[in-house]
Design a protein around this motif. Structure first.
Motif, PDB file in Angstrom:
ATOM      1  N   ALA A 296      -8.782  -2.076  -9.415  1.00  0.00           N
ATOM      2  CA  ALA A 296      -8.650  -1.742 -11.124  1.00  0.00           C
ATOM      3  C   ALA A 296      -7.904   0.221 -10.714  1.00  0.00           C
ATOM      4  O   ALA A 296      -7.111   0.887 -10.659  1.00  0.00           O
ATOM      5  CB  ALA A 296      -9.034  -1.361 -11.946  1.00  0.00           C
ATOM      6  N   ASN A 297      -8.717   0.921  -9.497  1.00  0.00           N
ATOM      7  CA  ASN A 297      -8.506   2.542  -9.148  1.00  0.00           C
ATOM      8  C   ASN A 297      -8.249   2.194  -7.625  1.00  0.00           C
ATOM      9  O   ASN A 297      -8.972   3.861  -7.166  1.00  0.00           O
ATOM     10  CB  ASN A 297      -9.683   2.724  -9.977  1.00  0.00           C
ATOM     11  N   TYR A 298      -7.821   1.653  -6.726  1.00  0.00           N
ATOM     12  CA  TYR A 298      -7.641   1.575  -5.818  1.00  0.00           C
ATOM     13  C   TYR A 298      -7.353   2.289  -5.327  1.00  0.00           C
ATOM     14  O   TYR A 298      -5.353   2.055  -5.522  1.00  0.00           O
ATOM     15  CB  TYR A 298      -8.204   0.447  -5.072  1.00  0.00           C
ATOM     16  N   VAL A 299      -7.124   3.327  -4.801  1.00  0.00           N
ATOM     17  CA  VAL A 299      -6.110   4.206  -4.159  1.00  0.00           C
ATOM     18  C   VAL A 299      -5.887   4.631  -2.323  1.00  0.00           C
ATOM     19  O   VAL A 299      -6.787   5.007  -1.872  1.00  0.00           O
ATOM     20  CB  VAL A 299      -6.443   5.749  -4.546  1.00  0.00           C
ATOM     21  N   PRO A 300      -5.139   3.514  -1.939  1.00  0.00           N
ATOM     22  CA  PRO A 300      -4.619   3.963  -0.036  1.00  0.00           C
ATOM     23  C   PRO A 300      -4.486   4.989   0.507  1.00  0.00           C
ATOM     24  O   PRO A 300      -4.325   5.849  -1.096  1.00  0.00           O
ATOM     25  CB  PRO A 300      -3.602   3.136  -0.579  1.00  0.00           C
ATOM     26  N   ILE A 301      -5.255   4.736   1.922  1.00  0.00           N
ATOM     27  CA  ILE A 301      -5.034   5.650   1.397  1.00  0.00           C
ATOM     28  C   ILE A 301      -4.391   6.298   3.229  1.00  0.00           C
ATOM     29  O   ILE A 301      -4.052   6.827   4.043  1.00  0.00           O
ATOM     30  CB  ILE A 301      -6.973   6.326   2.998  1.00  0.00           C
ATOM     31  N   PHE A 302      -3.144   5.250   3.229  1.00  0.00           N
ATOM     32  CA  PHE A 302      -2.177   4.771   4.115  1.00  0.00           C
ATOM     33  C   PHE A 302      -0.963   4.526   3.594  1.00  0.00           C
ATOM     34  O   PHE A 302      -1.455   3.279   2.341  1.00  0.00           O
ATOM     35  CB  PHE A 302      -2.473   4.391   5.442  1.00  0.00           C
ATOM     36  N   ASP A 303      -0.018   4.984   3.718  1.00  0.00           N
ATOM     37  CA  ASP A 303       1.629   3.990   3.468  1.00  0.00           C
ATOM     38  C   ASP A 303       1.435   2.867   4.265  1.00  0.00           C
ATOM     39  O   ASP A 303       1.525   2.581   5.280  1.00  0.00           O
ATOM     40  CB  ASP A 303       2.731   4.953   3.653  1.00  0.00           C
ATOM     41  N   ALA A 304       2.112   1.843   4.047  1.00  0.00           N
ATOM     42  CA  ALA A 304       2.375   0.631   4.391  1.00  0.00           C
ATOM     43  C   ALA A 304       4.347   0.554   5.481  1.00  0.00           C
ATOM     44  O   ALA A 304       4.762   1.946   5.455  1.00  0.00           O
ATOM     45  CB  ALA A 304       3.192  -0.622   3.651  1.00  0.00           C
ATOM     46  N   THR A 305       4.123   0.314   6.454  1.00  0.00           N
ATOM     47  CA  THR A 305       4.832   0.362   7.076  1.00  0.00           C
ATOM     48  C   THR A 305       6.259   0.520   6.545  1.00  0.00           C
ATOM     49  O   THR A 305       7.771   1.469   7.041  1.00  0.00           O
ATOM     50  CB  THR A 305       5.614  -0.806   8.664  1.00  0.00           C
ATOM     51  N   VAL A 306       6.860   0.122   5.787  1.00  0.00           N
ATOM     52  CA  VAL A 306       7.760  -0.222   5.056  1.00  0.00           C
ATOM     53  C   VAL A 306       7.911   1.020   3.719  1.00  0.00           C
ATOM     54  O   VAL A 306       9.136   0.923   3.326  1.00  0.00           O
ATOM     55  CB  VAL A 306       8.371  -2.129   4.101  1.00  0.00           C
TER      56      VAL A 306
ATOM     57  N   SER B  22       0.713  -1.418   0.279  1.00  0.00           N
ATOM     58  CA  SER B  22      -0.260   0.311   0.224  1.00  0.00           C
ATOM     59  C   SER B  22       1.156   1.103   0.101  1.00  0.00           C
ATOM     60  O   SER B  22       1.811   1.962   0.850  1.00  0.00           O
ATOM     61  CB  SER B  22      -0.976  -0.155   1.202  1.00  0.00           C
ATOM     62  N   THR B  23       0.561   1.822  -0.637  1.00  0.00           N
ATOM     63  CA  THR B  23       1.155   3.548  -0.566  1.00  0.00           C
ATOM     64  C   THR B  23       0.238   4.657  -1.343  1.00  0.00           C
ATOM     65  O   THR B  23      -1.079   4.668  -1.599  1.00  0.00           O
ATOM     66  CB  THR B  23       2.425   3.705  -2.270  1.00  0.00           C
ATOM     67  N   LYS B  24       0.187   5.520  -0.173  1.00  0.00           N
ATOM     68  CA  LYS B  24      -0.643   6.566   0.266  1.00  0.00           C
ATOM     69  C   LYS B  24      -1.672   7.218  -1.222  1.00  0.00           C
ATOM     70  O   LYS B  24       0.277   8.309  -1.779  1.00  0.00           O
ATOM     71  CB  LYS B  24       0.139   7.102   1.115  1.00  0.00           C
ATOM     72  N   ASN B  25      -2.523   7.560  -1.910  1.00  0.00           N
ATOM     73  CA  ASN B  25      -2.358   8.558  -2.920  1.00  0.00           C
ATOM     74  C   ASN B  25      -1.962   8.232  -4.135  1.00  0.00           C
ATOM     75  O   ASN B  25      -1.612   8.857  -5.059  1.00  0.00           O
ATOM     76  CB  ASN B  25      -2.178   9.447  -2.477  1.00  0.00           C
ATOM     77  N   VAL B  26      -1.034   6.694  -3.780  1.00  0.00           N
ATOM     78  CA  VAL B  26      -0.966   5.879  -5.270  1.00  0.00           C
ATOM     79  C   VAL B  26      -1.626   4.593  -5.262  1.00  0.00           C
ATOM     80  O   VAL B  26      -1.666   3.617  -4.542  1.00  0.00           O
ATOM     81  CB  VAL B  26       1.087   5.460  -5.849  1.00  0.00           C
ATOM     82  N   LYS B  27      -1.948   4.714  -6.927  1.00  0.00           N
ATOM     83  CA  LYS B  27      -2.866   3.030  -6.795  1.00  0.00           C
ATOM     84  C   LYS B  27      -2.556   2.152  -7.145  1.00  0.00           C
ATOM     85  O   LYS B  27      -1.062   1.993  -6.366  1.00  0.00           O
ATOM     86  CB  LYS B  27      -2.799   3.528  -8.246  1.00  0.00           C
TER      87      LYS B  27
ATOM     88  N   ASN C 233      -0.592 -14.164 -14.514  1.00  0.00           N
ATOM     89  CA  ASN C 233      -1.502 -13.883 -13.888  1.00  0.00           C
ATOM     90  C   ASN C 233      -2.158 -12.480 -13.932  1.00  0.00           C
ATOM     91  O   ASN C 233      -3.235 -12.589 -12.872  1.00  0.00           O
ATOM     92  CB  ASN C 233      -2.362 -15.193 -12.694  1.00  0.00           C
ATOM     93  N   SER C 234      -1.318 -11.494 -14.318  1.00  0.00           N
ATOM     94  CA  SER C 234      -1.790  -9.949 -14.400  1.00  0.00           C
ATOM     95  C   SER C 234      -2.950  -9.887 -15.143  1.00  0.00           C
ATOM     96  O   SER C 234      -2.841 -10.455 -16.151  1.00  0.00           O
ATOM     97  CB  SER C 234      -0.495  -9.364 -14.255  1.00  0.00           C
ATOM     98  N   ALA C 235      -4.084  -9.138 -14.663  1.00  0.00           N
ATOM     99  CA  ALA C 235      -4.417  -8.652 -15.265  1.00  0.00           C
ATOM    100  C   ALA C 235      -4.249  -7.526 -16.250  1.00  0.00           C
ATOM    101  O   ALA C 235      -5.208  -6.799 -16.967  1.00  0.00           O
ATOM    102  CB  ALA C 235      -6.616  -8.496 -14.074  1.00  0.00           C
ATOM    103  N   PHE C 236      -3.343  -7.488 -16.283  1.00  0.00           N
ATOM    104  CA  PHE C 236      -2.842  -6.357 -16.953  1.00  0.00           C
ATOM    105  C   PHE C 236      -1.345  -6.001 -17.422  1.00  0.00           C
ATOM    106  O   PHE C 236      -1.136  -5.647 -18.035  1.00  0.00           O
ATOM    107  CB  PHE C 236      -2.889  -4.638 -16.578  1.00  0.00           C
ATOM    108  N   GLY C 237      -1.845  -7.637 -18.055  1.00  0.00           N
ATOM    109  CA  GLY C 237      -0.435  -7.950 -19.186  1.00  0.00           C
ATOM    110  C   GLY C 237       0.787  -8.648 -18.467  1.00  0.00           C
ATOM    111  O   GLY C 237       0.947  -8.313 -17.228  1.00  0.00           O
TER     112      GLY C 237
END
Lengths: 485, 102
Positions: free
Chosen positions: A96-106, A82-87, A134-138
Motif C-alpha cells: 500500500a505504501n511501497y515506493v520503488p527506487i527504480f524504473d522498470a525497463t519498459v 515499478s515506477t521510480k518515486n511513484v507508488k 480482487n483489488s484491495a482498493f475497490g
C-alpha cells in the motif's frame, strides 16, 4: 471525439505545427479522469503534478524534428510495473505504501520515447483474477455498463483506455490479463511472445508466463507501443536477443492468401452463441480480404486450464515468498519472533484470492504432491505447446473468441472460486505456449456489450498478428464505438 | 472430493507462512478441496502422458544459463536500498529475534 481520439500521426503533426501542445493533451487526460473516474475507479494514483511538469518540458522541444515515437502522449501504467518515486501497490495492502527506487525497463523505454506517465492503474491484487474484483482498493467498473466487471486482471488499464482517460496503457498478461479486459471493455490488447518484452521491474506473479504489453484503442497504437517496448534487456535473463521488425510498416492491409486456423474447441458449446456469431462475422470479413479459413483443433484446451492454475500458483507461491515484511512492504506490528512476523505480515497483507493461490501453489510443490500436480502440469504444458506447433505448421494465425461470454455482472462469479478460473480457458493456453496474441473488438451482443476476437500468432511473429488485426479493423467500424459515460 | 481436514489446511498454511483465523481455515478447507478437484483435470491426460512419454516443460524458451562479464557496475546506495524497509538501524535492516526461546 476528443483530442485523445486523434491518430498518433495527426497529434504529432499538430504538435509540430504548434496547433496543439503537450500540456493540452495532458490536461485533456487529467480532466477526463476527474470527470469519469469516480464511476470507474480505474486509477489508484494520478500523478498530475509530475505529468504537467513533464508536459511543459516537452513543449519546449515540440518544434524539434527529432522526437520520440510516443512524444507527448499520456500513458497509464498498471500498478504492478515499478515506477521510480511513484507508488506501486499491485492493488495489495501488502504494498500500500511501497515506493520503488527504480524504473522498470519498459518505463525507461516509454520515457525515452517521450511518453508522459499520467498515473498507476487498478488491477486484481498481484494480477490474480479475471474480473478486477480482487483489488484491495475497490473493484473497477466496466465503462459500457457500470454494474458489470471490466475483466481482469488489467481492469483499470482497459476501462481507462475505453473511457479515453489516457491515450493508451501498459499492462501485464499471465493467463489472459491483458486480453480478457480488452475484450470486455471493447479495446485492443496485445500480449507479446514470451521473451520479447523485458520483465525487469514487473512485480512477478508467474515468471514463466508473465509478459508486459499494450492496451490501446486501435491496432495502430498497439504497433507503435510495441515498437517501443520490444527488445533485449540484459536485466531480464529470459529476454530474447532477436531482431525487432518495424511493426507499424507491417500494417499494409494485405492478408490475401493467408491461412487462418479456427480451433473447433474455441467455437464449441461452452461459448455464448452471440460471441460465436460476432467471431464468425469477423471471419467472413477476413475471408473476403482473401484469407483462407480452416477448422483446426486444440485438443488439450479443456485440461490446459488446470495445468495453468497449477503452474501459475506454484510459481506465485515461490515469487510471493519475498513479501515477508523485512526489506519492503507492510510489516505487522507486535510480532514475538521472526516466524511470527512473517506469518502476521503475510496474513494481514494478502487478500483472500492471493492466499488461495499461494496455498494451492505451496500444496502442489510440497513433498508427496509434486509429481501429481506440478510435474504433471508441466507435462501437460508440453502437449499444449505441441498442439499449437501442429497448427502453425499449416496456418499463419489462429482465431477464436477471447472470452466465452461478454462482461458479466459484478458478484456473479464469486460464489465458487473455480467458476472464475474458467474465465481464462481461451487465453491461458497461449501463455503456456509462450505465443503472442491479441484481442480486438469485433462487435457487440444484444445488450450492447463488446465482444473480443482473439488472434494468436507464431512465436515472435507479432507483425503478422498486427497485420491481420489491422486489416480487420480497417474494414470494420467496431473500434470506433465508444461507451456513453 | 471431500473437504480437507483442519490439520491439512494448517500444514499448508504453515509452509506458506500464513496464519489463518478459524473462519479462514473453514473457508479454505472448502475452497482448497474445490480447487484441487478442479486441478485434477490434468489426471485425464495420464494415459496420453505415459503413452507418449511426454517431457515436462518449465519454460517455452530453451533453457540455458545466462552469464555476464564480471564487471563492476554502479550499485544502489545503502540509504536508498533501506528506504522501503519497515525498520533499520546502523545501515542494516532490523528484525525481531530469530531464535525462539524454548
Amino acid at each position: 471525439m476528443t483530442i485523445l481520439d486523434l491518430r498518433l500521426q495527426e497529434i504529432h503533426d499538430q504538435l509540430q505545427k504548434k496547433e496543439l501542445t503537450v500540456s493540452q493533451l495532458i490536461h485533456a487526460s487529467l480532466e477526463r479522469i476527474k470527470e469519469v473516474d469516480d464511476r470507474l475507479n480505474a486509477f489508484l494514483t494520478v500523478d498530475a503534478e509530475r505529468a504537467l511538469q513533464r508536459a511543459e518540458e516537452l513543449d519546449r522541444h515540440a518544434a524539434e524534428k527529432q522526437k520520440g515515437l510516443l512524444f507527448g502522449l499520456p500513458v497509464g501504467i498498471k500498478d504492478n510495473i515499478s515506477t521510480k518515486n511513484v507508488k506501486t501497490t499491485c492493488a495489495s495492502r501488502m504494498l500500500a505504501n511501497y515506493v520503488p527506487i527504480f524504473d522498470a525497463t519498459v518505463i525507461k523505454k516509454l520515457f525515452e520515447a517521450q511518453a508522459v506517465m499520467i498515473g498507476k492503474m487498478n488491477m486484481d491484487e498481484f494480477a490474480m483474477g479475471s474480473s478486477n474484483e480482487n483489488s484491495a482498493f475497490g473493484i473497477v467498473h466496466n465503462p459500457w455498463d457500470a454494474e458489470r466487471v471490466p475483466g481482469g486482471s488489467s481492469g483499470g488499464p482497459a476501462a481507462a483506455v475505453a473511457a479515453r482517460e489516457v491515450y493508451f496503457a501498459l499492462a501485464s498478461d499471465t493467463g489472459g490479463s491483458i486480453r480478457i479486459p480488452a475484450a470486455y471493455c471493447g479495446v485492443v490488447g496485445l500480449k507479446p511472445s514470451y521473451g520479447l518484452v523485458s520483465r525487469f521491474g514487473l512485480v512477478a506473479y508467474a515468471s514463466s508466463l508473465d509478459q508486459i504489453g499494450p492496451i490501446t484503442k486501435n491496432v495502430e497504437d498497439a504497433a507503435y507501443l510495441l515498437q517501443v517496448l520490444a527488445g533485449y534487456d540484459p536485466q531480464d535473463s529470459t529476454s530474447v536477443q532477436t531482431d525487432i521488425p518495424d511493426y507499424v510498416s507491417a500494417l499494409d492491409g494485405n492478408i490475401d492468401g493467408m491461412t487462418i486456423g479456427v480451433p473447433k474447441e474455441y467455437m464449441g458449446d461452452g461459448i455464448s452463441p452471440e460471441v460465436k456469431e460476432r467471431v464468425n462475422e469477423a471471419l467472413q470479413v477476413l475471408e473476403k480480404l482473401g484469407a483462407n479459413i480452416k477448422e483446426v483443433s486444440l485438443p488439450h484446451t479443456e485440461s490446459s486450464i488446470a495445468a495453468y492454475y497449477i503452474i501459475s500458483s506454484s510459481e506465485a507461491s515461490s515469487n510471493l515468498a519475498r513479501f515477508d515484511g523485512i526489506r519492503y512492504g507492510t510489516r505487522a506490528e507486535e510480532a514475538d519472533n521472526l516466524m511470527d512476523l512473517y506469518k502476521k505480515t503475510r496474513s494481514q497483507g494478502f487478500g483472500p484470492e492471493v492466499k488461495r493461490r499461494i496455498m494451492l501453489g505451496t500444496h502442489s510443490l510440497s513433498s508427496g504432491y509434486y509429481d501429481a500436480y506440478y510435474l504433471k502440469a508441466q507435462k501437460a504444458r508440453t502437449l499444449v505447446k505441441q498442439d499449437f506447433d501442429n497448427i502453425f505448421a499449416e496456418c499463419d494465425v489462429v482465431i477464436g473468441p477471447t472470452t466465452t461470454s461478454t462482461a458479466f455482472k459484478i458478484g456473479e462469479k464469486t460464489e465458487d472460486v473455480t467458476d472464475m478460473y474458467q474465465e481464462d480457458i481461451l487465453t491461458c493456453p497461449v501463455n503456456l505456449a509462450g505465443l503472442p496474441a491479441m484481442s480486438v473488438p469485433c462487435g457487440f451482443d444484444s445488450q450492447g456489450l463488446p465482444v473480443g476476437m482473439q488472434i494468436i500468432g507464431k512465436a515472435f511473429d507479432e507483425s503478422t498478428l498486427l497485420k491481420v488485426a489491422h486489416a480487420f479493423e480497417q474494414n470494420t467500424e467496431h473500434h470506433q464505438a465508444r461507451p456513453n459515460l | 472430493m471431500s473437504e480437507l481436514t483442519k490439520e491439512q489446511v494448517e500444514h499448508v498454511a504453515h509452509l506458506a507462512r500464513l496464519e489463518l483465523s478459524e473462519e479462514e481455515k473453514k473457508a479454505f478447507a472448502k475452497d482448497m478441496a474445490s480447487i484441487l478437484e478442479f486441478a485434477q483435470q490434468v489426471n485425464t491426460l495420464d494415459d496420453e502422458l505415459s503413452r507418449k512419454q511426454v517431457a515436462p516443460m518449465s519454460n517455452v524458451l530453451s533453457i540455458h544459463n545466462v552469464f555476464r562479464e564480471d564487471e563492476v557496475h554502479e550499485s544502489i546506495p545503502v540509504e536508498e536500498a533501506l528506504k522501503n524497509a519497515a525498520d533499520h538501524k546502523h545501515q542494516q535492516v532490523k528484525v525481531p529475534s530469530i531464535l525462539e526461546d524454548e
